[in-house]
Write a protein that holds these residues in place. Structure first.
Motif, PDB file in Angstrom:
ATOM      1  N   PRO A  40       0.829  -1.208   0.000  1.00  0.00           N
ATOM      2  CA  PRO A  40       0.000   0.000   0.000  1.00  0.00           C
ATOM      3  C   PRO A  40       0.867   1.263   0.000  1.00  0.00           C
ATOM      4  CG  PRO A  40      -0.693  -1.537   1.709  1.00  0.00           C
ATOM      5  CD  PRO A  40       0.626  -2.019   1.202  1.00  0.00           C
ATOM      6  N   VAL A  41       0.443   2.254  -0.786  1.00  0.00           N
ATOM      7  CA  VAL A  41       1.158   3.535  -0.890  1.00  0.00           C
ATOM      8  C   VAL A  41       0.254   4.635  -0.338  1.00  0.00           C
ATOM      9  CG1 VAL A  41       2.121   5.231  -2.513  1.00  0.00           C
ATOM     10  CG2 VAL A  41       2.445   2.774  -2.928  1.00  0.00           C
ATOM     11  N   GLU A  42       0.792   5.444   0.571  1.00  0.00           N
ATOM     12  CA  GLU A  42      -0.015   6.565   1.068  1.00  0.00           C
ATOM     13  C   GLU A  42      -0.077   7.646   0.000  1.00  0.00           C
ATOM     14  OE1 GLU A  42       1.090   9.677   4.280  1.00  0.00           O
ATOM     15  OE2 GLU A  42      -0.395   8.385   5.264  1.00  0.00           O
ATOM     16  N   VAL A  43      -1.307   8.028  -0.399  1.00  0.00           N
ATOM     17  CA  VAL A  43      -1.459   9.089  -1.401  1.00  0.00           C
ATOM     18  C   VAL A  43      -1.872  10.402  -0.760  1.00  0.00           C
ATOM     19  CG1 VAL A  43      -1.862   7.586  -3.389  1.00  0.00           C
ATOM     20  CG2 VAL A  43      -3.802   8.260  -1.965  1.00  0.00           C
ATOM     21  N   GLY A  44      -2.199  10.356   0.521  1.00  0.00           N
ATOM     22  CA  GLY A  44      -2.566  11.578   1.224  1.00  0.00           C
ATOM     23  C   GLY A  44      -3.086  11.258   2.609  1.00  0.00           C
ATOM     24  N   CYS A  45      -3.599  12.274   3.276  1.00  0.00           N
ATOM     25  CA  CYS A  45      -4.138  12.069   4.617  1.00  0.00           C
ATOM     26  C   CYS A  45      -5.124  13.195   4.901  1.00  0.00           C
ATOM     27  CB  CYS A  45      -3.016  12.063   5.650  1.00  0.00           C
ATOM     28  SG  CYS A  45      -2.143  13.636   5.774  1.00  0.00           S
ATOM     29  N   CYS A 213      -6.425  10.388   9.566  1.00  0.00           N
ATOM     30  CA  CYS A 213      -6.691   9.288   8.635  1.00  0.00           C
ATOM     31  C   CYS A 213      -5.696   9.292   7.489  1.00  0.00           C
ATOM     32  CB  CYS A 213      -8.102   9.400   8.062  1.00  0.00           C
ATOM     33  SG  CYS A 213      -9.397   9.211   9.298  1.00  0.00           S
ATOM     34  N   THR A 214      -5.199   8.112   7.159  1.00  0.00           N
ATOM     35  CA  THR A 214      -4.339   7.959   5.988  1.00  0.00           C
ATOM     36  C   THR A 214      -5.217   7.560   4.810  1.00  0.00           C
ATOM     37  OG1 THR A 214      -2.438   6.762   5.049  1.00  0.00           O
ATOM     38  CG2 THR A 214      -3.814   5.532   6.556  1.00  0.00           C
ATOM     39  N   VAL A 215      -4.822   7.968   3.604  1.00  0.00           N
ATOM     40  CA  VAL A 215      -5.511   7.539   2.384  1.00  0.00           C
ATOM     41  C   VAL A 215      -4.488   6.741   1.581  1.00  0.00           C
ATOM     42  CG1 VAL A 215      -6.800   8.240   0.329  1.00  0.00           C
ATOM     43  CG2 VAL A 215      -6.907   9.649   2.409  1.00  0.00           C
ATOM     44  N   VAL A 216      -4.798   5.480   1.296  1.00  0.00           N
ATOM     45  CA  VAL A 216      -3.824   4.658   0.597  1.00  0.00           C
ATOM     46  C   VAL A 216      -4.388   4.097  -0.700  1.00  0.00           C
ATOM     47  CG1 VAL A 216      -2.721   3.993   2.783  1.00  0.00           C
ATOM     48  CG2 VAL A 216      -4.326   2.423   1.700  1.00  0.00           C
ATOM     49  N   HIS A 217      -3.444   3.824  -1.592  1.00  0.00           N
ATOM     50  CA  HIS A 217      -3.748   3.220  -2.884  1.00  0.00           C
ATOM     51  C   HIS A 217      -3.038   1.876  -2.922  1.00  0.00           C
ATOM     52  CE1 HIS A 217      -4.134   2.347  -7.007  1.00  0.00           C
ATOM     53  NE2 HIS A 217      -2.987   2.849  -7.420  1.00  0.00           N
ATOM     54  N   THR A 218      -3.731   0.843  -3.375  1.00  0.00           N
ATOM     55  CA  THR A 218      -3.090  -0.465  -3.520  1.00  0.00           C
ATOM     56  C   THR A 218      -3.889  -1.291  -4.521  1.00  0.00           C
ATOM     57  OG1 THR A 218      -2.223  -2.397  -2.334  1.00  0.00           O
ATOM     58  CG2 THR A 218      -4.336  -1.528  -1.580  1.00  0.00           C
ATOM     59  N   LEU A 226      -8.777   2.411  -3.504  1.00  0.00           N
ATOM     60  CA  LEU A 226      -8.435   3.621  -2.758  1.00  0.00           C
ATOM     61  C   LEU A 226      -9.247   3.553  -1.471  1.00  0.00           C
ATOM     62  CD1 LEU A 226      -6.976   6.503  -2.921  1.00  0.00           C
ATOM     63  CD2 LEU A 226      -9.286   7.364  -3.335  1.00  0.00           C
ATOM     64  N   PHE A 227      -8.554   3.523  -0.336  1.00  0.00           N
ATOM     65  CA  PHE A 227      -9.311   3.520   0.913  1.00  0.00           C
ATOM     66  C   PHE A 227      -8.616   4.355   1.964  1.00  0.00           C
ATOM     67  CE2 PHE A 227      -6.790  -0.466   0.984  1.00  0.00           C
ATOM     68  CZ  PHE A 227      -6.123  -0.358   2.197  1.00  0.00           C
ATOM     69  N   SER A 228      -9.386   4.710   2.985  1.00  0.00           N
ATOM     70  CA  SER A 228      -8.851   5.506   4.077  1.00  0.00           C
ATOM     71  C   SER A 228      -9.085   4.774   5.389  1.00  0.00           C
ATOM     72  CB  SER A 228      -9.536   6.866   4.111  1.00  0.00           C
ATOM     73  OG  SER A 228      -9.087   7.587   5.253  1.00  0.00           O
ATOM     74  N   GLY A 229      -8.154   4.958   6.307  1.00  0.00           N
ATOM     75  CA  GLY A 229      -8.298   4.356   7.620  1.00  0.00           C
ATOM     76  C   GLY A 229      -7.717   5.263   8.685  1.00  0.00           C
ATOM     77  N   GLU A 230      -8.301   5.223   9.863  1.00  0.00           N
ATOM     78  CA  GLU A 230      -7.806   6.024  10.978  1.00  0.00           C
ATOM     79  C   GLU A 230      -6.494   5.419  11.488  1.00  0.00           C
ATOM     80  OE1 GLU A 230      -7.760   7.394  15.262  1.00  0.00           O
ATOM     81  OE2 GLU A 230      -8.458   5.396  14.693  1.00  0.00           O
ATOM     82  N   LEU A 279      -4.068  -4.335   5.900  1.00  0.00           N
ATOM     83  CA  LEU A 279      -4.668  -3.653   4.746  1.00  0.00           C
ATOM     84  C   LEU A 279      -3.933  -2.357   4.381  1.00  0.00           C
ATOM     85  CD1 LEU A 279      -8.447  -4.355   5.401  1.00  0.00           C
ATOM     86  CD2 LEU A 279      -7.252  -4.836   3.250  1.00  0.00           C
ATOM     87  N   PRO A 280      -3.718  -1.415   5.325  1.00  0.00           N
ATOM     88  CA  PRO A 280      -3.028  -0.175   4.952  1.00  0.00           C
ATOM     89  C   PRO A 280      -1.507  -0.269   5.066  1.00  0.00           C
ATOM     90  CG  PRO A 280      -3.871   0.036   7.171  1.00  0.00           C
ATOM     91  CD  PRO A 280      -4.250  -1.352   6.704  1.00  0.00           C
ATOM     92  N   GLY A 281      -0.961  -1.426   5.400  1.00  0.00           N
ATOM     93  CA  GLY A 281       0.487  -1.555   5.507  1.00  0.00           C
ATOM     94  C   GLY A 281       1.068  -0.968   6.771  1.00  0.00           C
ATOM     95  N   VAL A 282       0.265  -0.938   7.847  1.00  0.00           N
ATOM     96  CA  VAL A 282       0.776  -0.498   9.155  1.00  0.00           C
ATOM     97  C   VAL A 282       1.548  -1.678   9.751  1.00  0.00           C
ATOM     98  CG1 VAL A 282       0.093   0.197  11.499  1.00  0.00           C
ATOM     99  CG2 VAL A 282      -1.054   1.191   9.500  1.00  0.00           C
TER     100      VAL A 282
END
Ligand code: A3P
Ligand code: MG
Ligand code: MG
Length: 380
Positions: A40-45, A213-218, A226-230, A279-282
């Protein structure tokens, strides 16, 4: 008229015939090779402040502070007098993610002229938490779900709808459960600082409106997501790897005293923890183990990449590959079913434990969840 409870179609319990109208959740069907899941790549927050106002920046990020070996945090402190709780009656649906997309449209618009009907280069837009529910579905025996899907400009938007059962449970939550929900947030306050050079302030107010919240692309197999997670906090070292690798997920759990508790922790808790952060690569979960009175006795780190090893000794345990293959097949099912590209049409996917996933179609109903400020901004 729609009510979440009357839309479930009954099926025979043990059919082996896969109808194209339903999707099986039997775990045996998903014990295949691990599917492709791109890093997963962070595209924003974005941030939500103490009044739940949206900001397209990282102003709410917090910094992880390593605790003592035996911390003795009192999680009950402040529940009565220093707690501002988010209003759970307000349904935000995908609004914050959509707001983020609109704010960042110039860097997201797909380039090239090959597909003019597609405003965004994603197959799916959703919350990480909705995907977590999908990952754990083959192992879930208690709580069903409802997921509303709309196809708009060739992208599928997935937004959860609260089930009747979940609403009843929420409205009849015992006082003890209200207090225990607070404990998780209080633990975060003991563990996090507002700056990379300050310390946690347990004398402050716990306000659950606040979020980073992070917004990631994968990509999962052939599904661009494209999803976001706290995110709870990040490594405070400025030399830490870039997001999402510097993020830390915080959890609390009852201290493990018996073999049964040890087994339940591996079979149920670690499944939820793994799914949420994988999922978000944490890369890591830091867990506070507490007693029944809400005192944290010890703190332990669980690297996400080690969890599949940790559970291998457990008999009949969950498997990451089953979670990911089910999610991939569900998303393929959604692509097959939700064919009409229309912002006001909702395909409602419904699942109850021990049943197949079914769906129903709703036009211009109160289930529609894409706001006009979004569809108009995307189309113009
Ligand atoms: P714990 O994780 O320590 O249980 P998250 O861990 O996802 O960051 O969520 C923070 C806290 O919110 C949780 O702390 C828990 O207290 C509360 N919480 C989150 N989801 C919940 C749920 N479905 N039911 C009850 N409490 C929940
Ligand atoms: Mg959190
Ligand atoms: Mg947490």
């Amino acid at each position: 008229p729609f009510t979440p409870s009357n839309h479930h179609q009954q099926q025979p319990r043990s059919t082996t015939i896969q109808s194209s109208q339903t999707l099986s959740t039997r775990k045996e069907l998903y014990e295949k090779d691990f599917p492709l899941y791109k890093q997963p790549v962070e595209v924003g927050c974005f941030s939500l402040d103490s009044q739940r106002r949206f900001f397209s920046d990282d102003r709410q990020i917090r910094y992880y502070v390593e605790p003592d070996k035996s911390p003795n945090f009192d999680l009950r402190d402040g529940y009565k007098d220093r707690y501002v709780k988010r209003d759970e009656n307000v349904k935000e649906r995908l609004d914050h993610i959509l707001r983020w997309i609109i704010t960042n449209l110039s860097k997201l618009k797909s380039k090239g002229t090959t597909n003019s009907s597609r405003a965004l280069d994603f197959d799916f837009v959703t919350w990480r938490g909705h995907l977590t529910k999908l990952l754990t579905t083959p192992y879930e025996t208690r709580e069903g779900w409802l997921l509303a899907v709309t196809r708009f400009n060739s992208t599928l938007y997935i937004s959860e709808v609260e089930t009747e059962a979940a609403r009843r449970e929420r409205e009849n939550r015992p006082e003890r459960n209200h207090e225990m929900m607070y404990w998780g947030y209080k633990f975060e306050q003991y563990m996090c600082a507002d700056n990379n050079h300050s310390l946690p302030d347990p004398s402050g107010v716990v306000n659950t409106n606040e979020a980073f919240c992070t917004v990631v692309h994968t990509r999962l197999t052939d599904h661009k997501l494209l999803f976001s997670g706290e995110v709870d906090c990040r490594d405070k070292d400025p030399g830490a790897p870039p997001p999402p690798a510097c993020y830390v997920e915080l959890k609390t759990s009852l201290e493990i005293c018996t073999p049964k508790q040890h087994s339940n922790f591996h079979r149920f808790k670690l499944l939820k923890w793994w799914a949420q952060s994988f999922l978000p690569g944490v890369p890591r979960v830091v867990a506070g183990f507490r007693d029944h009175g809400g005192t944290v006795i010890s703190v332990d780190t669980f690297p996400i990449s080690k969890i599949s090893q940790l559970i291998k000794n457990e008999h009949n345990c969950w498997k990451p590959t089953v979670c990911m293959n089910f999610c991939s097949d569900f998303l393929s099912f959604v692509k097959r079913v939700a064919t009409e590209d229309n912002h006001s049409v909702v395909y409602l996917f419904s699942w109850e434990p021990h049943r197949d996933v079914t769906y129903s179609v709703h036009r211009d109903s109160r289930l529609s969840f894409l706001p006009s400020w979004y569809t108009e901004a995307i189309t113009s």
